[in-house]
Scaffold this motif. Structure first.
Motif, PDB file in Angstrom:
ATOM      1  N   HIS A 154      -2.253  -0.640   3.009  1.00 22.45           N
ATOM      2  CA  HIS A 154      -3.050  -0.221   1.849  1.00 22.45           C
ATOM      3  C   HIS A 154      -4.228  -1.183   1.677  1.00 22.45           C
ATOM      4  O   HIS A 154      -4.197  -2.055   0.797  1.00 22.45           O
ATOM      5  CB  HIS A 154      -2.204  -0.192   0.580  1.00 22.45           C
ATOM      6  CG  HIS A 154      -1.018   0.710   0.675  1.00 22.45           C
ATOM      7  ND1 HIS A 154       0.206   0.280   1.169  1.00 22.45           N
ATOM      8  CD2 HIS A 154      -0.854   2.024   0.345  1.00 22.45           C
ATOM      9  CE1 HIS A 154       1.064   1.288   1.132  1.00 22.45           C
ATOM     10  NE2 HIS A 154       0.454   2.351   0.630  1.00 22.45           N
ATOM     11  N   ARG A 165       0.721   2.688  -4.805  1.00 27.78           N
ATOM     12  CA  ARG A 165       1.828   2.530  -3.858  1.00 27.78           C
ATOM     13  C   ARG A 165       2.017   1.066  -3.486  1.00 27.78           C
ATOM     14  O   ARG A 165       3.157   0.583  -3.375  1.00 27.78           O
ATOM     15  CB  ARG A 165       1.561   3.369  -2.607  1.00 27.78           C
ATOM     16  CG  ARG A 165       1.588   4.868  -2.863  1.00 27.78           C
ATOM     17  CD  ARG A 165       1.377   5.637  -1.575  1.00 27.78           C
ATOM     18  NE  ARG A 165       1.420   7.082  -1.801  1.00 27.78           N
ATOM     19  CZ  ARG A 165       1.249   7.988  -0.842  1.00 27.78           C
ATOM     20  NH1 ARG A 165       1.028   7.587   0.417  1.00 27.78           N
ATOM     21  NH2 ARG A 165       1.297   9.267  -1.127  1.00 27.78           N
ATOM     22  N   ARG A 195       3.599  -0.737  -6.485  1.00 34.96           N
ATOM     23  CA  ARG A 195       5.023  -0.395  -6.616  1.00 34.96           C
ATOM     24  C   ARG A 195       5.862  -1.091  -5.544  1.00 34.96           C
ATOM     25  O   ARG A 195       6.961  -1.595  -5.810  1.00 34.96           O
ATOM     26  CB  ARG A 195       5.209   1.124  -6.531  1.00 34.96           C
ATOM     27  CG  ARG A 195       4.809   1.869  -7.779  1.00 34.96           C
ATOM     28  CD  ARG A 195       5.425   3.254  -7.801  1.00 34.96           C
ATOM     29  NE  ARG A 195       5.030   4.042  -6.650  1.00 34.96           N
ATOM     30  CZ  ARG A 195       4.004   4.905  -6.641  1.00 34.96           C
ATOM     31  NH1 ARG A 195       3.281   5.068  -7.752  1.00 34.96           N
ATOM     32  NH2 ARG A 195       3.717   5.600  -5.565  1.00 34.96           N
ATOM     33  N   GLU A 196       5.331  -1.152  -4.315  1.00 30.93           N
ATOM     34  CA  GLU A 196       6.062  -1.806  -3.241  1.00 30.93           C
ATOM     35  C   GLU A 196       6.209  -3.299  -3.491  1.00 30.93           C
ATOM     36  O   GLU A 196       7.296  -3.885  -3.285  1.00 30.93           O
ATOM     37  CB  GLU A 196       5.346  -1.553  -1.914  1.00 30.93           C
ATOM     38  CG  GLU A 196       6.027  -2.145  -0.689  1.00 30.93           C
ATOM     39  CD  GLU A 196       7.354  -1.468  -0.365  1.00 30.93           C
ATOM     40  OE1 GLU A 196       8.149  -2.068   0.380  1.00 30.93           O
ATOM     41  OE2 GLU A 196       7.593  -0.348  -0.867  1.00 30.93           O
TER      42      GLU A 196
END
Length: 341
Positions: A149, A122, A125-126
């Motif tokens: 994260h 995640r 991807r961000e």
């Protein structure tokens, strides 16, 4: 007359007696000969065995040779590994502790070096989305994503974002140093696996040498029911157990250490590639804005390097100053970068 007539009778009787005696002797001889030859023939038949028939000869000819039959060979007994390990002596204790260390570190590093733990999907991807295109990269949003994260990748990208406003070379150098520190932190437990791979065979060899010394020492004082070769063979094969155990621990440790080192290098190479892809997005903030500790972009204020404090702006001109002095002060103020910002 009488005597002459009687002589032939006497001669006839004597002749008859002689004939009778000869017949008796011949009969006795025949009887003796039959009595001697019959037992001899019986003994000879007993020695030769029963009479051989043609069927017996054929069966013997068709039978396989005796020498071709497989002979029963005594199979060696199996080796009980548990009893051998127990007979390894006190040198098996450190080898056993090393085996526990190898298993624990291997399992822990395999779980810690998963790609999802080092580079959360995640987060990646961000960051990729924020850097597409790289000219529109937003540092505050990327910094908040790193806080959400926590991972080695978030620590490295966060350290790079905190250098926003500095030259691009300084930002990349900071990212490279942070990657080296994180990689070293993840690789430090793997060094124990390397140590186990190098030290465990030496422990086993030490136990083997000690066991052979004991075996030769005990062979100097043997009991009457044991031979020297039997004593030495038993002592030597027992002493070799420690070397076997050391190699059994060292070989997997070396394999796991090499695999984990390669995995660490591969993962942090991917992190470095991601960081260098994001770094050009910070170039437009060079000397203009920086990232605050709470993730907010603020204007850069020049800092006095000698005192370490922000240089205060110059005081306003006095009201009684002549007009030309006020104009000069306004010109100087407009040329001050702090005022302009």
């Amino acid at each position: 007359m009488t005597s002459n007539q009687m002589n032939p009778r006497r001669d006839g009787g004597a002749r008859q007696k002689r004939i009778t005696m000869v017949c008796l002797v011949v009969g006795l001889c025949v009887a003796w000969w039959c009595g001697v030859t019959d037992p001899a023939r019986t003994w000879a038949q007993d020695d030769l065995g029963p009479p051989v028939n043609a069927s017996d000869i054929q069966s013997v000819m068709n039978a396989e040779p005796v020498g071709d039959e497989p002979q029963a060979v005594a199979e060696p007994t199996g080796i009980d590994m548990l009893s051998l390990i127990l007979r390894g002596g006190r040198f098996m204790i450190p080898i056993g502790l090393m085996s526990l260390l190898v298993v624990t570190l291997a399992v822990e590093r395999m779980l810690s070096l998963r790609r999802g733990k080092v580079m959360p999907r995640r987060l990646v991807r961000e960051l990729r989305r924020l850097a597409d295109p790289v000219e529109s990269f937003d540092p505050p949003t990327a910094y908040q994503a790193c806080l959400q994260h926590p991972s080695p990748t978030a620590s490295i990208v966060g350290a790079m974002l905190m250098r926003t406003g500095q030259p691009l070379g300084e930002i990349e150098r900071t990212a490279t140093e942070t990657i080296g520190r994180e990689a070293d932190r993840y690789a430090s437990p793997v060094r124990w696996l390397t140590l186990a791979a190098a030290a465990t065979p030496l422990m086993g060899l030490l136990g083997t040498v000690w066991g052979m010394i004991v075996a030769f020492h005990e062979s100097t004082s043997l009991s009457a029911d044991r031979s020297r070769s039997e004593q030495l063979s038993e002592g030597i094969y027992t002493a070799l157990v420690t070397t076997l155990a050391g190699l059994a621990v060292a070989i997997p440790a070396a394999i796991f250490a090499q695999y984990l080192e390669n995995r660490i290098a591969k993962l942090f190479h991917s992190v470095e590639q991601l960081v260098f892809d994001l770094a050009p997005g910070l170039a437009r903030f060079d000397g203009r804005r920086r990232l605050d500790s709470d993730g907010t972009l603020i204007p850069i204020q020049y800092v006095d390097g000698s005192a370490g404090n922000v240089t205060p702006p110059p005081p306003p001109p006095p009201s009684h100053a002549p007009p030309h002095a006020a104009v000069a002060d306004s010109v100087s103020d407009s040329g001050n970068p702090a005022k302009a910002s």
